[in-house]
Enzyme design. Structure first.
Site, PDB file in Angstrom:
ATOM      1  N   ARG A   1      -7.126   4.881  -4.342  1.00  0.00           N
ATOM      2  CA  ARG A   1      -6.521   4.363  -5.905  1.00  0.00           C
ATOM      3  C   ARG A   1      -6.991   4.207  -6.712  1.00  0.00           C
ATOM      4  NH1 ARG A   1      -1.743   0.613  -3.913  1.00  0.00           N
ATOM      5  NH2 ARG A   1      -1.205   2.684  -2.510  1.00  0.00           N
TER       6      ARG A   1
ATOM      7  N   ARG B   1      -2.629  -6.108  -8.372  1.00  0.00           N
ATOM      8  CA  ARG B   1      -3.447  -5.282  -8.264  1.00  0.00           C
ATOM      9  C   ARG B   1      -2.813  -4.616  -9.638  1.00  0.00           C
ATOM     10  NH1 ARG B   1      -1.554  -3.052  -4.081  1.00  0.00           N
ATOM     11  NH2 ARG B   1      -1.849  -4.469  -1.829  1.00  0.00           N
TER      12      ARG B   1
ATOM     13  N   LYS C   1      -1.004  -9.612  -1.153  1.00  0.00           N
ATOM     14  CA  LYS C   1      -0.738  -8.609  -2.513  1.00  0.00           C
ATOM     15  C   LYS C   1       0.113  -9.326  -3.464  1.00  0.00           C
ATOM     16  CE  LYS C   1       1.030  -4.847  -0.500  1.00  0.00           C
ATOM     17  NZ  LYS C   1       1.857  -3.801  -0.664  1.00  0.00           N
TER      18      LYS C   1
ATOM     19  N   LYS D   1       1.642  -8.937  -7.352  1.00  0.00           N
ATOM     20  CA  LYS D   1       1.928  -7.239  -8.657  1.00  0.00           C
ATOM     21  C   LYS D   1       2.427  -7.648 -10.194  1.00  0.00           C
ATOM     22  CE  LYS D   1       2.991  -4.101  -5.017  1.00  0.00           C
ATOM     23  NZ  LYS D   1       2.919  -3.374  -4.062  1.00  0.00           N
TER      24      LYS D   1
ATOM     25  N   CYS E   1       8.456   7.230  -2.419  1.00  0.00           N
ATOM     26  CA  CYS E   1       7.536   7.480  -1.424  1.00  0.00           C
ATOM     27  C   CYS E   1       6.420   8.198  -0.810  1.00  0.00           C
ATOM     28  CB  CYS E   1       6.918   6.122  -1.022  1.00  0.00           C
ATOM     29  SG  CYS E   1       7.916   6.668   0.612  1.00  0.00           S
TER      30      CYS E   1
ATOM     31  N   CYS F   1       0.796   8.622   4.731  1.00  0.00           N
ATOM     32  CA  CYS F   1       0.425   6.985   5.465  1.00  0.00           C
ATOM     33  C   CYS F   1       1.076   6.708   6.975  1.00  0.00           C
ATOM     34  CB  CYS F   1       2.023   6.549   4.611  1.00  0.00           C
ATOM     35  SG  CYS F   1       2.385   5.336   5.039  1.00  0.00           S
TER      36      CYS F   1
ATOM     37  N   CYS G   1       9.562   3.720   5.027  1.00  0.00           N
ATOM     38  CA  CYS G   1      10.147   3.014   6.172  1.00  0.00           C
ATOM     39  C   CYS G   1      10.253   1.630   5.075  1.00  0.00           C
ATOM     40  CB  CYS G   1       8.340   2.562   6.576  1.00  0.00           C
ATOM     41  SG  CYS G   1       7.346   1.917   5.421  1.00  0.00           S
TER      42      CYS G   1
ATOM     43  N   CYS H   1       7.840   0.981  -0.823  1.00  0.00           N
ATOM     44  CA  CYS H   1       7.079   1.573  -2.171  1.00  0.00           C
ATOM     45  C   CYS H   1       7.460   2.401  -3.126  1.00  0.00           C
ATOM     46  CB  CYS H   1       5.841   2.374  -1.836  1.00  0.00           C
ATOM     47  SG  CYS H   1       5.046   1.248  -0.343  1.00  0.00           S
TER      48      CYS H   1
HETATM   49 FE1  SRM Z   1       2.974   0.397  -1.237  1.00  0.00          FE
HETATM   50  C1  SRM Z   1       1.132  -0.041   1.785  1.00  0.00           C
HETATM   51  C2  SRM Z   1       2.287   3.734  -0.542  1.00  0.00           C
HETATM   52  C3  SRM Z   1       4.261   1.172  -4.355  1.00  0.00           C
HETATM   53  C4  SRM Z   1       5.041  -2.028  -0.015  1.00  0.00           C
HETATM   54  N1  SRM Z   1       1.684   1.696  -0.061  1.00  0.00           N
HETATM   55  C5  SRM Z   1       1.830   0.921   1.454  1.00  0.00           C
HETATM   56  C6  SRM Z   1       0.485   2.335   1.824  1.00  0.00           C
HETATM   57  C7  SRM Z   1      -0.758   1.944   1.832  1.00  0.00           C
HETATM   58  C8  SRM Z   1       0.549   1.916   3.836  1.00  0.00           C
HETATM   59  C9  SRM Z   1      -0.323   1.558   4.159  1.00  0.00           C
HETATM   60  O1  SRM Z   1       0.028   0.233   4.048  1.00  0.00           O
HETATM   61  O2  SRM Z   1      -1.001   1.674   4.970  1.00  0.00           O
HETATM   62  C10 SRM Z   1       0.682   3.173   0.915  1.00  0.00           C
HETATM   63  C11 SRM Z   1      -0.188   4.119   1.632  1.00  0.00           C
HETATM   64  C12 SRM Z   1       0.457   5.892   1.146  1.00  0.00           C
HETATM   65  C13 SRM Z   1       0.016   6.949   0.894  1.00  0.00           C
HETATM   66  O3  SRM Z   1      -0.498   7.597   2.109  1.00  0.00           O
HETATM   67  O4  SRM Z   1      -1.008   7.255  -0.078  1.00  0.00           O
HETATM   68  C14 SRM Z   1       1.657   2.620   0.006  1.00  0.00           C
HETATM   69  N2  SRM Z   1       2.269   2.043  -2.298  1.00  0.00           N
HETATM   70  C15 SRM Z   1       2.376   3.359  -2.191  1.00  0.00           C
HETATM   71  C16 SRM Z   1       2.701   4.605  -3.292  1.00  0.00           C
HETATM   72  C17 SRM Z   1       1.554   4.946  -3.625  1.00  0.00           C
HETATM   73  C18 SRM Z   1       3.733   4.616  -3.521  1.00  0.00           C
HETATM   74  C19 SRM Z   1       4.370   5.807  -4.253  1.00  0.00           C
HETATM   75  O5  SRM Z   1       4.654   6.749  -3.589  1.00  0.00           O
HETATM   76  O6  SRM Z   1       3.826   5.864  -5.076  1.00  0.00           O
HETATM   77  C20 SRM Z   1       1.603   3.199  -4.334  1.00  0.00           C
HETATM   78  C21 SRM Z   1       1.495   2.547  -5.064  1.00  0.00           C
HETATM   79  C22 SRM Z   1       0.915   1.808  -5.892  1.00  0.00           C
HETATM   80  C23 SRM Z   1      -0.207   1.848  -6.768  1.00  0.00           C
HETATM   81  O7  SRM Z   1      -0.550   2.900  -7.707  1.00  0.00           O
HETATM   82  O8  SRM Z   1      -0.562   0.565  -6.770  1.00  0.00           O
HETATM   83  C24 SRM Z   1       2.763   1.803  -3.985  1.00  0.00           C
HETATM   84  N3  SRM Z   1       4.060  -0.056  -2.440  1.00  0.00           N
HETATM   85  C25 SRM Z   1       4.064   0.192  -3.661  1.00  0.00           C
HETATM   86  C26 SRM Z   1       5.217  -0.530  -4.277  1.00  0.00           C
HETATM   87  C27 SRM Z   1       6.733  -0.153  -5.388  1.00  0.00           C
HETATM   88  C28 SRM Z   1       5.743  -1.162  -6.378  1.00  0.00           C
HETATM   89  O9  SRM Z   1       4.801  -1.917  -6.087  1.00  0.00           O
HETATM   90  O10 SRM Z   1       6.362  -1.304  -7.912  1.00  0.00           O
HETATM   91  C29 SRM Z   1       5.985  -1.540  -3.653  1.00  0.00           C
HETATM   92  C30 SRM Z   1       6.737  -2.211  -3.199  1.00  0.00           C
HETATM   93  C31 SRM Z   1       6.519  -3.480  -3.868  1.00  0.00           C
HETATM   94  C32 SRM Z   1       6.407  -5.077  -3.273  1.00  0.00           C
HETATM   95  O11 SRM Z   1       5.126  -4.606  -3.734  1.00  0.00           O
HETATM   96  O12 SRM Z   1       6.791  -5.693  -3.073  1.00  0.00           O
HETATM   97  C33 SRM Z   1       5.269  -1.797  -2.374  1.00  0.00           C
HETATM   98  N4  SRM Z   1       3.107  -0.647   0.376  1.00  0.00           N
HETATM   99  C34 SRM Z   1       4.342  -1.704   0.134  1.00  0.00           C
HETATM  100  C35 SRM Z   1       3.716  -2.261   0.870  1.00  0.00           C
HETATM  101  C36 SRM Z   1       5.389  -3.528   1.814  1.00  0.00           C
HETATM  102  C37 SRM Z   1       4.078  -5.303   1.112  1.00  0.00           C
HETATM  103  C38 SRM Z   1       6.005  -6.736   1.403  1.00  0.00           C
HETATM  104  O13 SRM Z   1       5.376  -7.240   1.470  1.00  0.00           O
HETATM  105  O14 SRM Z   1       6.738  -6.570   1.216  1.00  0.00           O
HETATM  106  C39 SRM Z   1       2.829  -2.569   2.010  1.00  0.00           C
HETATM  107  C40 SRM Z   1       2.907  -3.048   3.234  1.00  0.00           C
HETATM  108  C41 SRM Z   1       1.534  -3.705   2.954  1.00  0.00           C
HETATM  109  O15 SRM Z   1       1.859  -4.139   2.570  1.00  0.00           O
HETATM  110  O16 SRM Z   1       1.855  -4.044   4.487  1.00  0.00           O
HETATM  111  C42 SRM Z   1       2.808  -1.117   1.608  1.00  0.00           C
HETATM  112 FE1  SF4 Z   2       4.087   4.504   3.434  1.00  0.00          FE
HETATM  113 FE2  SF4 Z   2       6.052   2.819   3.595  1.00  0.00          FE
HETATM  114 FE3  SF4 Z   2       5.253   2.820   1.569  1.00  0.00          FE
HETATM  115 FE4  SF4 Z   2       6.188   4.917   1.466  1.00  0.00          FE
HETATM  116  S1  SF4 Z   2       7.377   2.981   1.733  1.00  0.00           S
HETATM  117  S2  SF4 Z   2       4.223   4.529   1.208  1.00  0.00           S
HETATM  118  S3  SF4 Z   2       6.263   5.253   4.137  1.00  0.00           S
HETATM  119  S4  SF4 Z   2       4.531   2.293   3.142  1.00  0.00           S
END
Ligand code: SRM
Ligand code: SF4
Length: 574
Positions: A82, A151, A218, A220, A439, A445, A484, A488
């Site tokens: 990333r 981040r 994390k 943000k 996402c 993922c 899920c 994201c």
């Molecule tokens: Fe996310 C985990 C992809 C934005 C909440 N996210 C992941 C992981 C890394 C899976 C993992 O932990 O193994 C995903 C990788 C998938 C892949 O194959 O690329 C993933 N997240 C993404 C992206 C690429 C989605 C997208 O389609 O764009 C976004 C990358 C953002 C970036 O550039 O930094 C992405 N993730 C978000 C957002 C939206 C935001 O930040 O505005 C959220 C919700 C906001 C938040 O954080 O509350 C988000 N991602 C999560 C979570 C849940 C975190 C939590 O504490 O609630 C996880 C799981 C975790 O952290 O354990 C996660």
């Molecule tokens: Fe993966 Fe769940 Fe984030 Fe979608 S919402 S990229 S399935 S961790």
């Protein structure tokens, strides 16, 4: 008094990730060795946890997981990197470098993320060092793109108010730089920097903001420039809302404690909206960001990771506690918040002239995936534009791409390439599709329970038929899908939201605010495509027939009684 929530105690033993961080010697662990180890394409779990701080995740291709298991082969390990770009701004040269790395070492596609970063998927372990070095050569980096630190700082890429945008963007960049970890581990591991011995660690290296165990989870930050809430400021752990008067930046409203993730079936977890806690002047914003981060560092839950985000830290103690603690750490008090209105949280497509007289074109990129298809050479087209484009590119918070700062004399040339490659501002699609986000989910993922990016376009084809029948093709409705409950795509802020439950099955949510100021609510659980369409069709027709003037879909479903409004995550599961 604000409402509080009893979350599981943080007095228990430290979570396994905390142990790994403590023992990591400022994020080193044994990463340098395991990345170099030739016998497996993977790395051990402890190093994978640390790898996140370096901006990468080990993944495996889930499309071939079962087949490889049958053949007794190790999973098809690969890495996602990333690339951080505060505010989403990158140069043409940097874009070309990302393109080349994706072609040479990745899966040949680029993924624009929901946080204005770029992901390259499918890099094999043997190519990781080369890839990260090339990213750094282009003056971008992956460090702190993931992990328990701050981040990528998001910022509105608004081309209308170029001057104010420029100023707000500069503050976002400064916040990002100020909160970037100081460890030399990244340089040492990926860029062959000088090694720092662990026994002399404290002399040579400190983390003045994070300390040696970094944050509990994390963190943000997003900066919004009203009337656009494209960064979804209420979903951020910490948000800043630029307050403008006569086109001048007055300061920022401070928003604390948003987040989207939850766990199915666990009501101690929930999406939450950030709360506006006050106002600060522009030159106070870094101090506020730093002190808030240290509050989360000191009070966040290091025992139960599921409850470690800042939203739970606040909800367990109350907003008054937070403001008191913040004011004390600042040594001065936040001013009362200024009044502010948002109009929408989507992107505005097509050509627009900035106040600096330069042109900007926002391209529609479906779900952020840049790749060449048989009849749509998006990746090649963008490369050709990057080769001649003298301005910048801006990754939007909704996974789209803005070709920015084009001089009037160069506009025709860019326009010609846009036409040649059939690149689009999305105007030929329904307004619903232009306001959709999915996402990544499968196949990369590891947490995906259902498809998202690969599925939403075909579901939209069917929903669009219903919209056509109802005469709502041009009605802007925000729809979001996540594979899920981590959310994201910020699915809890979709007027229509889908969250994956199992292959082909989704929880279906309704009723978020069009400008990202209200959460949605569960309407139907665990349903497949046929039921989704059966449920949605009568609601869309009902909306077409009975909405009042300018009434948004998310507001209508509440007025019509389909779901209750959710103004706080504490009411999300009620
Ligand atoms: Fe996310 C985990 C992809 C934005 C909440 N996210 C992941 C992981 C890394 C899976 C993992 O932990 O193994 C995903 C990788 C998938 C892949 O194959 O690329 C993933 N997240 C993404 C992206 C690429 C989605 C997208 O389609 O764009 C976004 C990358 C953002 C970036 O550039 O930094 C992405 N993730 C978000 C957002 C939206 C935001 O930040 O505005 C959220 C919700 C906001 C938040 O954080 O509350 C988000 N991602 C999560 C979570 C849940 C975190 C939590 O504490 O609630 C996880 C799981 C975790 O952290 O354990 C996660
Ligand atoms: Fe993966 Fe769940 Fe984030 Fe979608 S919402 S990229 S399935 S961790």
């Amino acid at each position: 008094m604000s409402k509080t929530k009893l979350v599981p105690s943080q007095d228990g033993p430290l979570s396994d990730v905390e142990q790994i961080k403590i023992e990591s010697n400022y994020l080193r662990g044994t990463l340098a060795e395991t990345i170099a180890a030739p016998l497996t394409a993977g790395i051990p779990d402890e190093d994978n946890r640390l790898m996140k701080f370096h901006g990468s995740y080990m993944q495996d291709d889930r499309d071939v997981r079962n087949e490889r298991q049958k053949q007794k082969l190790e999973p098809a390990y690969q890495f996602m990197v990333r690339v951080r770009a505060p505010g989403g701004v990158i140069t043409s040269k940097q874009y070309i470098s990302m393109h080349n790395i994706a072609q040479k070492y990745g899966n040949g596609t680029l993924r624009l993320t929901t946080r204005q970063a770029i992901q390259i998927h499918g890099i094999l372990k043997w190519n990781m060092k080369k890839s990260i070095r090339k990213i750094n050569d282009s003056l971008l980096d992956t460090f702190a793109a993931c992990g328990d630190v701050n981040r990528n700082v998001m910022c509105n890429p608004n081309p209308y108010q170029s001057d104010v945008h420029g100023e707000v963007y500069e503050w976002s960049k400064r916040i990002s730089e100020h909160l970037t970890p100081r460890t030399h581990a990244y340089h040492e591991i990926w860029l062959d920097g000088e090694k720092v011995a662990s026994d002399t660690q404290s002399d040579k290296e400190t983390e003045p903001i994070y300390g040696p165990v970094y944050l509990p989870r994390k963190f943000k930050i997003g900066v919004a420039v009203p009337p656009s809430n494209d960064v979804d400021v209420f979903s951020q752990d910490l948000g800043f809302i630029a307050i403008l008067q006569d086109e001048q930046l007055q300061g920022f409203n401070v928003v604390a404690g948003g987040g989207m993730g939850m766990t199915h079936g666990d009501t101690n977890t929930y999406p939450q909206l950030g709360r506006i806690i006050g106002f600060c002047l522009p030159n106070q914003v870094i101090d506020v960001a730093e002190k808030i981060v240290t509050i989360q560092r000191d009070y966040g839950n290091r025992s139960v990771r599921k409850n470690a985000r800042f939203k739970y830290t606040i909800d367990a103690r109350g907003v008054e506690w937070l403001t008191d603690e913040l004011n004390e750490r600042l040594g001065w008090e936040l001013q009362p918040a200024r009044s502010v209105e948002f109009e929408h949280n989507g992107d505005r497509y097509g050509w627009v002239k900035g106040t600096n007289k330069k042109w900007n074109f926002t391209l529609f990129i479906e779900n952020g995936r840049i790749k060449d298809r048989d009849n749509y050479k998006l990746m090649t087209g963008l490369l050709e534009i990057a080769k001649i484009h003298k301005g910048d590119f801006r990754l939007t918070p909704n996974q789209n791409l803005l070709i920015g700062n084009i001089e009037g004399k160069d506009k025709a040339q860019v326009e010609e390439l846009i036409k040649k490659y059939g690149l689009t501002d999305g105007k030929q699609y329904s307004a619903l599709r232009r306001n959709a986000m999915a996402c990544v989910a499968l196949p990369t993922c590891g947490l995906a329970m259902a498809e998202s990016e690969r599925y939403l376009p075909s579901l939209l084809d069917k929903i669009e038929e219903i919209l056509e029948e109802a005469g709502l093709r041009e009605e802007e409705i925000v729809i979001r899908m996540s594979g899920c409950p981590n959310g994201c795509s910020r699915a809890a802020l979709g007027e229509i939201g889908f969250i994956g439950k199992a292959p082909g099955k989704y929880n279906f949510y309704l009723g978020a605010g069009f400008s990202g100021n209200r959460l949605n609510k569960l309407y139907r659980e665990n349903i497949g495509e046929n039921e989704i369409l059966e449920e949605l069709k009568p609601i869309i027709h009902h909306y077409a027939k009975e909405r009042v003037e300018r009434e948004r879909f998310g507001d209508f479903v509440i007025r019509a009684g389909y779901v209750k409004p959710v103004h706080s995550g504490l009411d999300f599961h009620d």
